[in-house]
Design a protein around this motif. Sequence first.
Motif, PDB file in Angstrom:
ATOM      1  N   VAL A  70     -23.781  -6.917   3.604  1.00  0.00           N
ATOM      2  CA  VAL A  70     -24.183  -8.282   3.967  1.00  0.00           C
ATOM      3  C   VAL A  70     -23.311  -9.321   3.273  1.00  0.00           C
ATOM      4  O   VAL A  70     -22.899 -10.319   3.877  1.00  0.00           O
ATOM      5  N   HIS A  71     -23.001  -9.063   2.008  1.00  0.00           N
ATOM      6  CA  HIS A  71     -22.219 -10.024   1.221  1.00  0.00           C
ATOM      7  C   HIS A  71     -20.775 -10.153   1.726  1.00  0.00           C
ATOM      8  O   HIS A  71     -20.054 -11.038   1.311  1.00  0.00           O
ATOM      9  N   LYS A  72     -20.349  -9.225   2.621  1.00  0.00           N
ATOM     10  CA  LYS A  72     -18.968  -9.276   3.126  1.00  0.00           C
ATOM     11  C   LYS A  72     -18.921  -9.602   4.622  1.00  0.00           C
ATOM     12  O   LYS A  72     -17.875  -9.515   5.247  1.00  0.00           O
ATOM     13  N   THR A  73     -20.072  -9.913   5.215  1.00  0.00           N
ATOM     14  CA  THR A  73     -20.138 -10.095   6.661  1.00  0.00           C
ATOM     15  C   THR A  73     -20.265 -11.572   7.013  1.00  0.00           C
ATOM     16  O   THR A  73     -20.940 -12.320   6.301  1.00  0.00           O
ATOM     17  N   SER A  74     -19.621 -11.968   8.106  1.00  0.00           N
ATOM     18  CA  SER A  74     -19.646 -13.387   8.491  1.00  0.00           C
ATOM     19  C   SER A  74     -21.054 -13.815   8.908  1.00  0.00           C
ATOM     20  O   SER A  74     -21.860 -12.994   9.348  1.00  0.00           O
ATOM     21  N   ASN A  75     -21.319 -15.093   8.777  1.00  0.00           N
ATOM     22  CA  ASN A  75     -22.636 -15.612   9.139  1.00  0.00           C
ATOM     23  C   ASN A  75     -22.961 -15.372  10.609  1.00  0.00           C
ATOM     24  O   ASN A  75     -24.114 -15.107  10.954  1.00  0.00           O
ATOM     25  N   ASN A  76     -21.946 -15.452  11.477  1.00  0.00           N
ATOM     26  CA  ASN A  76     -22.167 -15.195  12.904  1.00  0.00           C
ATOM     27  C   ASN A  76     -22.633 -13.771  13.146  1.00  0.00           C
ATOM     28  O   ASN A  76     -23.585 -13.535  13.893  1.00  0.00           O
ATOM     29  N   ASP A  77     -21.936 -12.823  12.524  1.00  0.00           N
ATOM     30  CA  ASP A  77     -22.317 -11.418  12.689  1.00  0.00           C
ATOM     31  C   ASP A  77     -23.695 -11.165  12.093  1.00  0.00           C
ATOM     32  O   ASP A  77     -24.499 -10.416  12.652  1.00  0.00           O
ATOM     33  N   LEU A  78     -23.957 -11.813  10.965  1.00  0.00           N
ATOM     34  CA  LEU A  78     -25.275 -11.628  10.335  1.00  0.00           C
ATOM     35  C   LEU A  78     -26.380 -12.161  11.243  1.00  0.00           C
ATOM     36  O   LEU A  78     -27.424 -11.524  11.404  1.00  0.00           O
ATOM     37  N   ALA A  79     -26.131 -13.303  11.862  1.00  0.00           N
ATOM     38  CA  ALA A  79     -27.144 -13.905  12.734  1.00  0.00           C
ATOM     39  C   ALA A  79     -27.466 -12.969  13.899  1.00  0.00           C
ATOM     40  O   ALA A  79     -28.624 -12.762  14.260  1.00  0.00           O
ATOM     41  N   ARG A  80     -26.426 -12.386  14.458  1.00  0.00           N
ATOM     42  CA  ARG A  80     -26.610 -11.476  15.590  1.00  0.00           C
ATOM     43  C   ARG A  80     -27.371 -10.223  15.154  1.00  0.00           C
ATOM     44  O   ARG A  80     -28.342  -9.804  15.801  1.00  0.00           O
ATOM     45  N   LEU A  81     -26.967  -9.651  14.037  1.00  0.00           N
ATOM     46  CA  LEU A  81     -27.645  -8.457  13.525  1.00  0.00           C
ATOM     47  C   LEU A  81     -29.095  -8.753  13.148  1.00  0.00           C
ATOM     48  O   LEU A  81     -29.993  -7.955  13.402  1.00  0.00           O
ATOM     49  N   ARG A  82     -29.289  -9.913  12.550  1.00  0.00           N
ATOM     50  CA  ARG A  82     -30.626 -10.290  12.110  1.00  0.00           C
ATOM     51  C   ARG A  82     -31.590 -10.309  13.288  1.00  0.00           C
ATOM     52  O   ARG A  82     -32.725  -9.831  13.188  1.00  0.00           O
ATOM     53  N   LEU A  83     -31.117 -10.835  14.427  1.00  0.00           N
ATOM     54  CA  LEU A  83     -31.973 -10.905  15.614  1.00  0.00           C
ATOM     55  C   LEU A  83     -32.428  -9.523  16.068  1.00  0.00           C
ATOM     56  O   LEU A  83     -33.554  -9.346  16.517  1.00  0.00           O
ATOM     57  N   SER A  84     -31.535  -8.540  15.969  1.00  0.00           N
ATOM     58  CA  SER A  84     -31.907  -7.231  16.497  1.00  0.00           C
ATOM     59  C   SER A  84     -32.527  -6.314  15.443  1.00  0.00           C
ATOM     60  O   SER A  84     -33.286  -5.413  15.781  1.00  0.00           O
ATOM     61  N   GLU A  85     -32.240  -6.534  14.182  1.00  0.00           N
ATOM     62  CA  GLU A  85     -32.683  -5.562  13.172  1.00  0.00           C
ATOM     63  C   GLU A  85     -33.797  -6.049  12.252  1.00  0.00           C
ATOM     64  O   GLU A  85     -34.505  -5.240  11.653  1.00  0.00           O
ATOM     65  N   LEU A  86     -33.906  -7.381  12.098  1.00  0.00           N
ATOM     66  CA  LEU A  86     -34.853  -7.902  11.116  1.00  0.00           C
ATOM     67  C   LEU A  86     -35.955  -8.729  11.762  1.00  0.00           C
ATOM     68  O   LEU A  86     -35.703  -9.445  12.728  1.00  0.00           O
ATOM     69  N   ILE A 154     -42.635  -9.041  14.880  1.00  0.00           N
ATOM     70  CA  ILE A 154     -42.722  -7.667  15.372  1.00  0.00           C
ATOM     71  C   ILE A 154     -42.144  -7.530  16.790  1.00  0.00           C
ATOM     72  O   ILE A 154     -41.819  -6.425  17.230  1.00  0.00           O
ATOM     73  N   TYR A 155     -42.024  -8.652  17.480  1.00  0.00           N
ATOM     74  CA  TYR A 155     -41.669  -8.669  18.911  1.00  0.00           C
ATOM     75  C   TYR A 155     -40.475  -7.771  19.266  1.00  0.00           C
ATOM     76  O   TYR A 155     -40.535  -6.965  20.189  1.00  0.00           O
ATOM     77  N   ALA A 156     -39.384  -7.909  18.518  1.00  0.00           N
ATOM     78  CA  ALA A 156     -38.163  -7.180  18.884  1.00  0.00           C
ATOM     79  C   ALA A 156     -38.101  -5.784  18.262  1.00  0.00           C
ATOM     80  O   ALA A 156     -37.035  -5.183  18.212  1.00  0.00           O
ATOM     81  N   LYS A 157     -39.237  -5.272  17.791  1.00  0.00           N
ATOM     82  CA  LYS A 157     -39.309  -3.954  17.149  1.00  0.00           C
ATOM     83  C   LYS A 157     -38.234  -3.800  16.072  1.00  0.00           C
ATOM     84  O   LYS A 157     -37.394  -2.886  16.139  1.00  0.00           O
ATOM     85  N   PRO A 158     -38.245  -4.682  15.096  1.00  0.00           N
ATOM     86  CA  PRO A 158     -37.182  -4.670  14.085  1.00  0.00           C
ATOM     87  C   PRO A 158     -37.307  -3.452  13.185  1.00  0.00           C
ATOM     88  O   PRO A 158     -38.398  -2.902  13.028  1.00  0.00           O
TER      89      PRO A 158
END
Length: 220
Positions: A70-86, A154-158
């Motif tokens: 996470v500390h090495k990943t761009s904010n854009n990539d984090l935002a996208r991942l966050r939507l699907s994983e968290l 819980i909606y996106a089954k994170p």
Amino acid sequence: MTLVCREIYRSFKSGNETIEILKGVNLELDKAEVIAILGPSGSGKTTLLNLLAGLDEVTKGEVYWGDTAVHKTSNNDLARLRLSELGLVFQNHYLLEDLTVFENVNLTGRLQGKINKQRTMEVLQAVGLENRKNYLPKKLSGGERQRVAVARAIYAKPKIILADEPTGSLDRQSAKAVYELLVELARQEGSSVIMVTHDEALVKDLDKRYRLIDGKLIMD
Ligand SMILES: Nc1ncnc2c1ncn2[C@@H]1O[C@H](COP(=O)(O)OP(=O)(O)OP(=O)(O)O)[C@@H](O)[C@H]1O
Ligand SMILES: [Mg+2]
């Protein structure tokens, strides 16, 4: 996906002073594990969750979501991942006041450009709010608002749910109901949960409880 943090530090500058809030926090969250983080007000619980969610940057240390540093990943990539994983439940709900309950619940889908109405109804039913789906948040009670926040998380089954005082400001009975709902839904989906709270009694049955004391996380 597992969530790991290693030796993370976070300090804040206030005038000439630097205040160290987190001083070397380590945590490893396994798949489908439900844990609690306890600690007094001001101990840094929200600060820690923000770092784990990649919403704030560590002063030092490492955070991983599975293989993602996470500390090495761009904010854009984090935002996208966050939507699907968290799935996040914020301390102050953060419901969007101009959106209905229905729209708040599927916000993640909305942001990804693929709303699943059936899934929205399913989670609304799970939290007992299907008959409030067209309400705006301002018309809801405190407990209902928190249930919307849980449904949205819980909606996106994170794979991972980070919940910051999801039962704060509720009476004992409602707090217990919201908490049990969150844990039950997470268990159904196989999501792991980090639940931040200062309510000791609420989480007494969890296998793993940690305490944030003097900037360090200590197992109870
Ligand atoms: N952006 C910031 N700038 C300066 N200080 C901050 C910032 N964010 C948090 N702090 C300080 O860090 C400390 C920990 O705050 P934090 O919100 O993490 O506590 P908490 O454990 O979540 O408390 P509570 O139980 O009241 O929610 C507080 O003293 C707070 O003032
Ligand atoms: Mg807090």
